[in-house]
Scaffold this motif. Sequence first.
Motif, short mmCIF file in Angstrom:
data_model
loop_
_atom_site.label_atom_id
_atom_site.label_comp_id
_atom_site.label_asym_id
_atom_site.label_seq_id
_atom_site.Cartn_x
_atom_site.Cartn_y
_atom_site.Cartn_z
N THR A 52 0.94 -1.25 -0.06
CA THR A 52 0.07 -0.04 0.50
C THR A 52 0.60 1.56 -0.18
OG1 THR A 52 -1.55 -0.94 1.60
CG2 THR A 52 -1.84 1.28 1.32
N ILE A 106 -8.27 4.46 -7.24
CA ILE A 106 -7.51 4.78 -6.17
C ILE A 106 -8.37 5.12 -5.54
CG2 ILE A 106 -5.61 5.52 -8.35
CD1 ILE A 106 -6.48 8.17 -7.67
N ARG A 107 -7.79 5.51 -4.52
CA ARG A 107 -8.71 6.14 -3.12
C ARG A 107 -7.17 7.74 -2.03
NH1 ARG A 107 -7.13 1.23 -1.78
NH2 ARG A 107 -5.23 1.71 -0.46
N SER A 113 -4.12 6.52 -2.92
CA SER A 113 -3.53 5.61 -1.90
C SER A 113 -3.98 4.45 -2.44
CB SER A 113 -3.89 5.62 -0.50
OG SER A 113 -3.15 4.37 0.04
N THR A 114 -2.85 3.64 -3.24
CA THR A 114 -3.12 2.51 -4.06
C THR A 114 -2.29 1.01 -3.56
OG1 THR A 114 -0.87 3.28 -5.42
CG2 THR A 114 -3.32 3.69 -5.97
N ASP A 115 -3.04 0.51 -3.61
CA ASP A 115 -2.67 -0.80 -4.24
C ASP A 115 -1.57 -1.42 -5.13
OD1 ASP A 115 -3.48 -1.11 -1.53
OD2 ASP A 115 -5.09 -1.95 -1.58
N TRP A 116 -0.86 -1.84 -3.98
CA TRP A 116 0.10 -3.41 -5.63
C TRP A 116 0.56 -4.00 -5.88
CZ3 TRP A 116 1.60 -0.14 -10.04
CH2 TRP A 116 1.59 1.58 -9.56
#
Length: 269
Positions: free
Chosen positions: A32, A227-228, A259-262
């Motif tokens: 994150t 995205i957030r 904020s993003t998740d990879w």
Amino acid sequence: MARLSLLILLLWQAVALVAEEAPDSLPDRPLTTTYRLGAGGMHALSTYLTPIPHTGATFALEGEWRRALSGSRPLEQTWHAGFDMGFLQDAAGASAMTNVGLELCWNMQRRFRPVRDLTLTAGAGLLLEGGLLYLPRNSNNPVAARASVNLTLNAGADYSFKLWGYPLRAFEQVSLPSLGVFFSPHYGQSYYEIYLGDRNGLARCGWWGNHFLIDNLVGLEVPVCGIRLQLGYGLSVKSSFASDINTRITSHRCVIGISTDWINVTRRK
């Protein structure tokens, strides 16, 4: 038509095969990443430079990288880096002061979920913090430098809910350095004297009584286009008192971030 039907059948089988293998091939530890920009007001006082406080605008840039430990989902580690800069003046507008700050933090936290949609975190970490206040009006000592290494306590909370059917997340993050070592010259000691070799007593043991730091962020996270988006308020306090030198730097900032998740997907044999 027969060839088209055969092609559609092959594509359907391929999609079904990928769908069956995807849950096993995707890791359960996404990285994150969060990047934030902040702007607001700052109040700074350093009696090493002047007994007159200065106020003005401040701007900040920070990044955060969080990931759960392998084989232990309740435990996660977080890296945080931040840079801020303030442009300040005294009440009469006769002198200008510039603040520059930089910090790097590593935290280890454990996650708890006491009730549904509520997640709590608590842990400890290490904070490297430094910066300077620059007052060009002082000819002999125009700079007051600061540097510290701290053991920190940190905690957080986030609550997921829906507003008019839209998913939202409210969160709060608090970091409280508790014990460490910080740099402080003696009262009236110039940096030229330190350069010549007068370095006794420059490193001080810091605790809440003589070296108090806190960083608090409260915000709301909204999913937008994959995205957030984060909107929030940040409070930062840096203070120290040693050798009759009082330093206090307080900033209030409005914060916006993404904020993003990879997830790393590897090819299965």
